[in-house]
Design an enzyme around this catalytic site. Structure first.
Site, PDB file in Angstrom:
ATOM      1  N   SER A   5     -22.647   4.938  28.394  1.00 28.32           N
ATOM      2  CA  SER A   5     -21.703   5.543  29.352  1.00 28.32           C
ATOM      3  C   SER A   5     -21.128   6.809  28.728  1.00 28.32           C
ATOM      4  O   SER A   5     -21.192   6.991  27.510  1.00 28.32           O
ATOM      5  CB  SER A   5     -20.569   4.562  29.652  1.00 28.32           C
ATOM      6  OG  SER A   5     -19.577   5.162  30.453  1.00 28.32           O
ATOM      7  N   TYR A  47     -14.352  -1.878  27.046  1.00 27.24           N
ATOM      8  CA  TYR A  47     -15.555  -1.275  27.634  1.00 27.24           C
ATOM      9  C   TYR A  47     -16.052  -0.119  26.770  1.00 27.24           C
ATOM     10  O   TYR A  47     -17.234  -0.057  26.397  1.00 27.24           O
ATOM     11  CB  TYR A  47     -15.239  -0.791  29.052  1.00 27.24           C
ATOM     12  CG  TYR A  47     -16.402  -0.154  29.778  1.00 27.24           C
ATOM     13  CD1 TYR A  47     -17.408  -0.935  30.337  1.00 27.24           C
ATOM     14  CD2 TYR A  47     -16.495   1.230  29.908  1.00 27.24           C
ATOM     15  CE1 TYR A  47     -18.475  -0.365  31.009  1.00 27.24           C
ATOM     16  CE2 TYR A  47     -17.564   1.823  30.578  1.00 27.24           C
ATOM     17  CZ  TYR A  47     -18.552   1.019  31.132  1.00 27.24           C
ATOM     18  OH  TYR A  47     -19.619   1.596  31.788  1.00 27.24           O
TER      19      TYR A  47
HETATM   20  P1  NAD Z   1     -23.618  -2.914  39.013  1.00 28.89           P
HETATM   21  O1  NAD Z   1     -22.470  -3.878  38.981  1.00 28.89           O
HETATM   22  O2  NAD Z   1     -24.059  -2.366  40.317  1.00 28.89           O
HETATM   23  O3  NAD Z   1     -24.894  -3.547  38.289  1.00 28.89           O
HETATM   24  C1  NAD Z   1     -24.805  -4.316  37.120  1.00 28.89           C
HETATM   25  C2  NAD Z   1     -25.825  -5.410  37.201  1.00 28.89           C
HETATM   26  O4  NAD Z   1     -25.758  -6.211  36.024  1.00 28.89           O
HETATM   27  C3  NAD Z   1     -25.588  -6.358  38.383  1.00 28.89           C
HETATM   28  O5  NAD Z   1     -26.812  -6.545  39.063  1.00 28.89           O
HETATM   29  C4  NAD Z   1     -25.088  -7.624  37.737  1.00 28.89           C
HETATM   30  O6  NAD Z   1     -25.450  -8.784  38.464  1.00 28.89           O
HETATM   31  C5  NAD Z   1     -25.781  -7.569  36.395  1.00 28.89           C
HETATM   32  N1  NAD Z   1     -25.088  -8.381  35.401  1.00 28.89           N
HETATM   33  C6  NAD Z   1     -23.763  -8.377  35.107  1.00 28.89           C
HETATM   34  N2  NAD Z   1     -23.498  -9.281  34.157  1.00 28.89           N
HETATM   35  C7  NAD Z   1     -24.682  -9.869  33.843  1.00 28.89           C
HETATM   36  C8  NAD Z   1     -25.055 -10.875  32.923  1.00 28.89           C
HETATM   37  N3  NAD Z   1     -24.164 -11.494  32.147  1.00 28.89           N
HETATM   38  N4  NAD Z   1     -26.359 -11.230  32.855  1.00 28.89           N
HETATM   39  C9  NAD Z   1     -27.289 -10.637  33.637  1.00 28.89           C
HETATM   40  N5  NAD Z   1     -26.991  -9.670  34.531  1.00 28.89           N
HETATM   41  C10 NAD Z   1     -25.694  -9.293  34.618  1.00 28.89           C
HETATM   42  O7  NAD Z   1     -23.214  -1.748  38.027  1.00 28.89           O
HETATM   43  P2  NAD Z   1     -23.961  -0.378  37.597  1.00 28.89           P
HETATM   44  O8  NAD Z   1     -22.989   0.700  37.863  1.00 28.89           O
HETATM   45  O9  NAD Z   1     -25.316  -0.284  38.134  1.00 28.89           O
HETATM   46  O10 NAD Z   1     -23.997  -0.599  36.006  1.00 28.89           O
HETATM   47  C11 NAD Z   1     -25.187  -0.677  35.253  1.00 28.89           C
HETATM   48  C12 NAD Z   1     -24.921  -0.160  33.851  1.00 28.89           C
HETATM   49  O11 NAD Z   1     -24.584   1.217  33.925  1.00 28.89           O
HETATM   50  C13 NAD Z   1     -23.783  -0.866  33.117  1.00 28.89           C
HETATM   51  O12 NAD Z   1     -24.152  -1.095  31.773  1.00 28.89           O
HETATM   52  C14 NAD Z   1     -22.654   0.149  33.187  1.00 28.89           C
HETATM   53  O13 NAD Z   1     -21.765   0.034  32.111  1.00 28.89           O
HETATM   54  C15 NAD Z   1     -23.434   1.452  33.160  1.00 28.89           C
HETATM   55  N6  NAD Z   1     -22.677   2.595  33.708  1.00 28.89           N
HETATM   56  C16 NAD Z   1     -22.355   2.667  35.037  1.00 28.89           C
HETATM   57  C17 NAD Z   1     -21.629   3.776  35.498  1.00 28.89           C
HETATM   58  C18 NAD Z   1     -21.235   3.933  36.948  1.00 28.89           C
HETATM   59  O14 NAD Z   1     -20.477   4.854  37.293  1.00 28.89           O
HETATM   60  N7  NAD Z   1     -21.699   3.107  37.865  1.00 28.89           N
HETATM   61  C19 NAD Z   1     -21.238   4.776  34.612  1.00 28.89           C
HETATM   62  C20 NAD Z   1     -21.574   4.655  33.266  1.00 28.89           C
HETATM   63  C21 NAD Z   1     -22.298   3.566  32.823  1.00 28.89           C
END
Ligand code: NAD
Length: 262
Positions: free
Chosen positions: A144, A159
């Site tokens: 991130s 986080y």
């Molecule tokens: P999201 O909530 O849409 O997707 C996350 C996925 O991970 C979900 O499908 C959830 O079911 C799965 N998950 C959560 N805990 C789990 C576990 N214990 N075991 C297996 N699966 C699990 O969120 P996203 O935004 O797509 O996030 C994905 C990654 O991107 C994360 O690591 C997040 O930190 C990172 N990220 C997201 C953003 C943003 O703005 N959306 C920004 C920076 C980083």
């Protein structure tokens, strides 16, 4: 289909049922990879698989919690049994968890974020690297801007700590795994339109926020609009492909310049 850049490859994507993980899985499948779709929520993973198949690709659903060693061993084992090899790993599953002042953040809340984001990344790599070593491959870790360039998200201490640690792992492992022909890089997304906000528990935000105002919004490239899942998926494809063959141990910020402002 847009060619067959990953035609001979098997990929594993964690958190493939929604958001960035789903976008990465669809993109790799579009390039011809067989994709193991790992996550906790079976119906979401089945939906991702249905979309992949509708586009002419293929994959399989692997239900597992990334923080559980036995479940991860079993899920990776099923993928290897089905495919024999593994070349691309996207360690993406993660939660925002609880964002709260440090004196209010409960030990169990801290532990949960560490367990899913950091231990989950470790377990994903621990169980897949033995197979990547056989053919070489590419690992992409979803970090991130928080914890790597940005430290102003109120209360996001746990986080940010996991996201900083993921980048440290990437740099450490680039050296360890280079001799095996395995590249490992991090993507550091800025604000991306996904479901992650549903998994965010924010408390006492005003006690931790640092007021910063910018005249033109805080994502310079888009005038404030969040990035899309596809913006990340295309960088996943680049890092998985031969086009990045000399790139390892590197963070790529995909944020429209957001993290340079704060
Ligand atoms: P999201 O909530 O849409 O997707 C996350 C996925 O991970 C979900 O499908 C959830 O079911 C799965 N998950 C959560 N805990 C789990 C576990 N214990 N075991 C297996 N699966 C699990 O969120 P996203 O935004 O797509 O996030 C994905 C990654 O991107 C994360 O690591 C997040 O930190 C990172 N990220 C997201 C953003 C943003 O703005 N959306 C920004 C920076 C980083």
């Amino acid at each position: 289909m847009n060619g067959a850049e990953f035609e001979r490859d098997t990929a594993l994507v964690t958190g493939a049922g929604s958001g960035i993980g789903k976008g990465a899985a669809l993109r790799l499948a579009k390039g011809g990879a067989f994709v193991g779709l790992l996550g906790r929520t079976e119906d979401e993973l089945e939906e991702t698989l249905a979309e992949i198949r509708a586009g002419g690709g293929d994959g399989m659903v692997l239900v597992a919690d990334v923080s559980q060693a036995d479940q991860m061993a079993e899920a990776v084992g099923r993928l290897i049994d089905a495919r024999k090899g593994l070349q691309i790993v996207v360690a993406n599953a993660g939660i925002n968890g609880t964002w709260a002042p440090i004196d209010d953040l409960k030990p169990e809340e801290f532990d949960k974020t560490i367990a899913i984001n950091l231990r989950g990344t470790y377990l994903t790599l621990h169980h897949t690297v033995p197979f990547l070593k056989k053919t070489g491959g590419s690992i992409i870790v979803m970090s991130s801007i928080n914890g790597t360039r940005t430290f102003t998200t109120p209360g996001a201490t746990a986080y940010s700590a996991t996201k900083a640690a993921q980048l440290a792992m990437v740099q450490q492992l680039a050296l360890e795994l280079g001799r095996h022909g395995i590249r490992i890089n991090a993507i550091c997304p800025g604000a991306i339109e996904t479901e992650i906000d549903d998994n965010t528990n924010v408390r006492k935000k005003r006690q931790t926020e640092v007021p910063v105002e910018f005249p033109e919004g805080d994502i310079p490239l888009t005038g404030g609009e969040s990035g899309t899942i596809e913006d990340i998926a295309d960088v996943v494809a680049f890092l998985a492909s031969d086009a990045s063959r000399h790139v390892t141990g590197t963070p790529i910020w995909v944020d429209g310049g957001q993290s340079l402002l704060r």
